[in-house]
Design an enzyme around this catalytic site. Sequence first.
Site, PDB file in Angstrom:
ATOM      1  CG  HIS A  96      46.887  41.456  40.908  1.00 23.42           C
ATOM      2  ND1 HIS A  96      46.803  41.246  42.268  1.00 23.42           N
ATOM      3  CD2 HIS A  96      46.798  42.794  40.726  1.00 23.42           C
ATOM      4  CE1 HIS A  96      46.700  42.414  42.875  1.00 23.42           C
ATOM      5  NE2 HIS A  96      46.680  43.371  41.961  1.00 23.42           N
TER       6      HIS A  96
ATOM      7  CG  HIS B  13      42.386  41.805  42.634  1.00 21.47           C
ATOM      8  ND1 HIS B  13      43.270  42.130  41.638  1.00 21.47           N
ATOM      9  CD2 HIS B  13      41.922  42.979  43.120  1.00 21.47           C
ATOM     10  CE1 HIS B  13      43.335  43.438  41.515  1.00 21.47           C
ATOM     11  NE2 HIS B  13      42.543  43.984  42.409  1.00 21.47           N
TER      12      HIS B  13
ATOM     13  CD  GLN C 212      39.218  54.671  42.808  1.00 17.81           C
ATOM     14  OE1 GLN C 212      38.122  54.292  43.177  1.00 17.81           O
ATOM     15  NE2 GLN C 212      40.320  53.991  43.121  1.00 17.81           N
TER      16      GLN C 212
ATOM     17  CG  ASP D 242      45.717  50.143  47.307  1.00 17.33           C
ATOM     18  OD1 ASP D 242      46.644  50.846  46.856  1.00 17.33           O
ATOM     19  OD2 ASP D 242      45.175  49.255  46.642  1.00 17.33           O
TER      20      ASP D 242
ATOM     21  CG  LEU E 226      51.163  40.198  43.432  1.00 21.23           C
ATOM     22  CD1 LEU E 226      50.186  39.062  43.145  1.00 21.23           C
ATOM     23  CD2 LEU E 226      52.244  40.181  42.368  1.00 21.23           C
ATOM     24  CB  SER E 227      50.256  46.927  41.956  1.00 20.73           C
ATOM     25  OG  SER E 227      49.653  48.012  41.284  1.00 20.73           O
TER      26      SER E 227
ATOM     27  NE  ARG F 121      47.456  53.133  38.697  1.00 22.31           N
ATOM     28  CZ  ARG F 121      46.466  53.347  39.571  1.00 22.31           C
ATOM     29  NH1 ARG F 121      46.506  52.795  40.780  1.00 22.31           N
ATOM     30  NH2 ARG F 121      45.421  54.097  39.253  1.00 22.31           N
TER      31      ARG F 121
HETATM   32  O1  PAF Z   1      41.292  49.333  45.540  1.00 27.32           O
HETATM   33  C1  PAF Z   1      40.597  49.475  44.507  1.00 27.32           C
HETATM   34  O2  PAF Z   1      40.666  48.693  43.559  1.00 27.32           O
HETATM   35  C2  PAF Z   1      39.627  50.649  44.432  1.00 27.32           C
HETATM   36  O3  PAF Z   1      40.135  51.779  45.044  1.00 27.32           O
HETATM   37  C3  PAF Z   1      38.220  50.299  44.989  1.00 27.32           C
HETATM   38  C4  PAF Z   1      38.257  49.971  46.470  1.00 27.32           C
HETATM   39  C5  PAF Z   1      37.648  49.102  44.223  1.00 27.32           C
HETATM   40  C6  PAF Z   1      37.282  51.495  44.798  1.00 27.32           C
HETATM   41  O4  PAF Z   1      37.164  51.845  43.454  1.00 27.32           O
END
Ligand code: PAF
Length: 274
Positions: A33, A36, A60, A150, A184-185, A187
Amino acid sequence: MTIELVHTRGDLAAARKALPGTVAVVMTMGALHEGHRELIRAARRHADHVLVTIFVNPLQFGPGEDFDRYPRTLDSDLAACRAERADLVFAPDRPEMYPGGEPVVRVDPGPLGDVLEGAVRPGHFSGVLTVVCKLFLLTAADVAFFGEKDYQQLALIKRMVRDLEIPVGVRGVPTVREPDGLALSSRNRYLSAEHRQAALVLSRALRAGAERDTAAGALAAAESVLSGVPVDYLALTDPDLGPAPRSGPARLLVAARIGTTRLLDNVPLQLKGV
Ligand code: PAF
């Protein structure tokens, strides 16, 4: 403009070697999005070439979390990378990333990995740091860009790089928001129109907190906006996620459930004491 897409570590190594000058990496799980895209733009300003990684990292996600339904949108991700003039995209599959199965040896995030997000999602940060460490080694980037959205992840990656002496610079990029304040996320796409509206409570609470001068005032203002919302945590810390100072720079962080979606947000603030 052409963009090179590689899926294997061999092709990544060959493509990386062919990039002269400095290389910045933007690590993602796809579903790109505007946040990024801002990371890619920041990376482009700081390095000669930009490498984007796309990998939904199973390590994760905890049991019952959204690993299976996490959006996988490679074609539109590539279009976004192309539009932002990234040079190279590494999109490995699970066996390419973890050829011996899930790694037995993993990065231990230490005590900072057990609080806030880590308290709600046990093992999450070990999974994040393990894949980030592997991607640092595979990409051999000079510098990496991560979103402040994050914030705990960013703090832990900085700490890992320092403690393990990984030769890469780490830069944080401020959160990108919708005009109404929603951070923005990837999700956010899970939210119904009604929940999208309800989700504004997070940024509203943080804004209310950031307008106050004292730690107690900031927390009380944010809490009152969040009244009735299922909050996982609301925390005021110093910029390194240590105890909140009486005065000076601080960070206000929140995680809450809106419908079935967990959302995070945080803002910087300046405390002036009492
Ligand atoms: O922030 C993210 O999208 C993820 O935690 C990352 C840093 C790509 C690791 O999988």
